[in-house]
Design a protein around this motif. Sequence first.
Motif, PDB file in Angstrom:
ATOM      1  N   LEU A 170       0.828  -1.206   0.000  1.00  0.00           N
ATOM      2  CA  LEU A 170       0.000   0.000   0.000  1.00  0.00           C
ATOM      3  C   LEU A 170       0.864   1.259   0.000  1.00  0.00           C
ATOM      4  CD1 LEU A 170      -3.136   0.519   2.209  1.00  0.00           C
ATOM      5  CD2 LEU A 170      -1.415   2.288   2.064  1.00  0.00           C
ATOM      6  N   LEU A 171       1.913   1.299   0.850  1.00  0.00           N
ATOM      7  CA  LEU A 171       2.767   2.479   0.917  1.00  0.00           C
ATOM      8  C   LEU A 171       3.571   2.667  -0.357  1.00  0.00           C
ATOM      9  CD1 LEU A 171       4.061   2.275   4.597  1.00  0.00           C
ATOM     10  CD2 LEU A 171       2.288   3.772   3.680  1.00  0.00           C
ATOM     11  N   ALA A 183       2.666   1.859  -3.328  1.00  0.00           N
ATOM     12  CA  ALA A 183       1.771   2.387  -4.358  1.00  0.00           C
ATOM     13  C   ALA A 183       1.584   3.888  -4.205  1.00  0.00           C
ATOM     14  CB  ALA A 183       0.421   1.674  -4.287  1.00  0.00           C
ATOM     15  N   ARG A 184       1.739   4.394  -2.996  1.00  0.00           N
ATOM     16  CA  ARG A 184       1.610   5.825  -2.739  1.00  0.00           C
ATOM     17  C   ARG A 184       2.965   6.528  -2.726  1.00  0.00           C
ATOM     18  NH1 ARG A 184      -3.105   6.270   1.954  1.00  0.00           N
ATOM     19  NH2 ARG A 184      -4.635   4.920   0.923  1.00  0.00           N
ATOM     20  N   GLU A 185       4.020   5.750  -2.971  1.00  0.00           N
ATOM     21  CA  GLU A 185       5.392   6.272  -2.977  1.00  0.00           C
ATOM     22  C   GLU A 185       5.744   6.911  -1.641  1.00  0.00           C
ATOM     23  OE1 GLU A 185       5.620   8.809  -6.417  1.00  0.00           O
ATOM     24  OE2 GLU A 185       5.882   7.088  -7.769  1.00  0.00           O
ATOM     25  N   VAL A 186       5.372   6.223  -0.577  1.00  0.00           N
ATOM     26  CA  VAL A 186       5.640   6.678   0.793  1.00  0.00           C
ATOM     27  C   VAL A 186       6.635   5.731   1.444  1.00  0.00           C
ATOM     28  CG1 VAL A 186       4.656   7.002   3.095  1.00  0.00           C
ATOM     29  CG2 VAL A 186       3.400   7.784   1.076  1.00  0.00           C
ATOM     30  N   ASP A 188       4.934   6.703  11.531  1.00  0.00           N
ATOM     31  CA  ASP A 188       4.151   6.667  10.293  1.00  0.00           C
ATOM     32  C   ASP A 188       3.309   5.407  10.232  1.00  0.00           C
ATOM     33  OD1 ASP A 188       5.187   9.064   8.923  1.00  0.00           O
ATOM     34  OD2 ASP A 188       7.085   7.988   8.991  1.00  0.00           O
ATOM     35  N   ARG A 228       0.343   7.424   8.915  1.00  0.00           N
ATOM     36  CA  ARG A 228      -0.010   6.855   7.615  1.00  0.00           C
ATOM     37  C   ARG A 228      -0.902   5.623   7.718  1.00  0.00           C
ATOM     38  NH1 ARG A 228       1.066  10.043   3.056  1.00  0.00           N
ATOM     39  NH2 ARG A 228       2.994  11.198   3.402  1.00  0.00           N
ATOM     40  N   TRP A 274     -10.062   8.067   6.395  1.00  0.00           N
ATOM     41  CA  TRP A 274      -9.472   6.750   6.590  1.00  0.00           C
ATOM     42  C   TRP A 274     -10.133   5.726   5.661  1.00  0.00           C
ATOM     43  CZ3 TRP A 274      -5.288   5.569   9.493  1.00  0.00           C
ATOM     44  CH2 TRP A 274      -4.873   6.505  10.439  1.00  0.00           C
ATOM     45  N   ALA A 281      -5.678   3.035   6.536  1.00  0.00           N
ATOM     46  CA  ALA A 281      -4.738   3.984   5.939  1.00  0.00           C
ATOM     47  C   ALA A 281      -5.396   5.350   5.800  1.00  0.00           C
ATOM     48  CB  ALA A 281      -4.273   3.483   4.576  1.00  0.00           C
ATOM     49  N   ARG A 282      -4.610   6.394   6.070  1.00  0.00           N
ATOM     50  CA  ARG A 282      -5.098   7.763   5.887  1.00  0.00           C
ATOM     51  C   ARG A 282      -5.170   8.100   4.402  1.00  0.00           C
ATOM     52  NH1 ARG A 282      -5.049  11.163  10.480  1.00  0.00           N
ATOM     53  NH2 ARG A 282      -3.826  10.318  12.236  1.00  0.00           N
ATOM     54  N   GLY A 283      -6.185   8.885   4.063  1.00  0.00           N
ATOM     55  CA  GLY A 283      -6.291   9.409   2.716  1.00  0.00           C
ATOM     56  C   GLY A 283      -6.891   8.427   1.727  1.00  0.00           C
TER      57      GLY A 283
END
Length: 267
Positions: A30-31, A33-36, A106, A133, A188, A265-267
């Motif tokens: 998941l992270l 994919a969000r480039e986090v 995070d 996050r 969320w 997950a946020r956002g």
Amino acid sequence: MADWSPTRYLRFADERSRSFRELVARVAELLAAREVTPSGVVDLGCGPGHLTGVLRSHWPDAAVTGVDSSPAMIATARELHDPGTTYIEGDIADYAAGRLSVTGADVVVSNAALQWVPEHRSLLPDLRDSARRVFAFQVPGNHDAPSHRLLREIAAREPYASALGAPVPRRATEDPGGYLDLLAGPGWGVDAWETTYTHVLHGPDPVLSWISATGAQPTLHALQDADPALRERFERDYGAALREAYPERPYGTPLEFRRVFVVAARG
């Protein structure tokens, strides 16, 4: 309750760690994919620290903090595992209330620990909000399986019931939909699912060995405190019932184990 035993817990380390690996892999996907890339990760109920390497493999530069209420588990983690991780002896409820010196995570993860926290459902919004996050956890969903049902039934018989003084509680956890209702909200997104593993265990009385290190431990400790001979008798009765419920096969002893996973997950 007496402290946990890292040695007994780690006997089935590969089987117990599978859910953690799959939970963290979902978070990492998941992270990514969000480039986090998280800079801080907290592992609530980290046990003996044997799974820190899983976190490091995904996020090698993150500051990792392991939290566990067991002094023995924390001591083992500090002695045997990643020296770059900070291990803190503390309660998950205290973490949720902001009473531990851990900030700026995070990612907050918890594997097979929240079911031990009284009224853990009420803590979930605060635990979720403590993560910048992602908040992710896994809890057993097998509290009506033969292993746990037999524990409650045998402990309710005499002479065990008098020695224990109270029934063995059923440590209820939610189904995926229940956790979705508790955690979904503005800002969320929640992914909740369940998996039933069929572990193949080996050795004498492997199901008894498995649950003696986790779900049955409070009962066994209480009986030990009352009378060591009574604990031995209980283990004989319980072991016989488990052998009947989980018969050995030519390839080993299969143990079905249902687990519930949640990633918020946020956002």
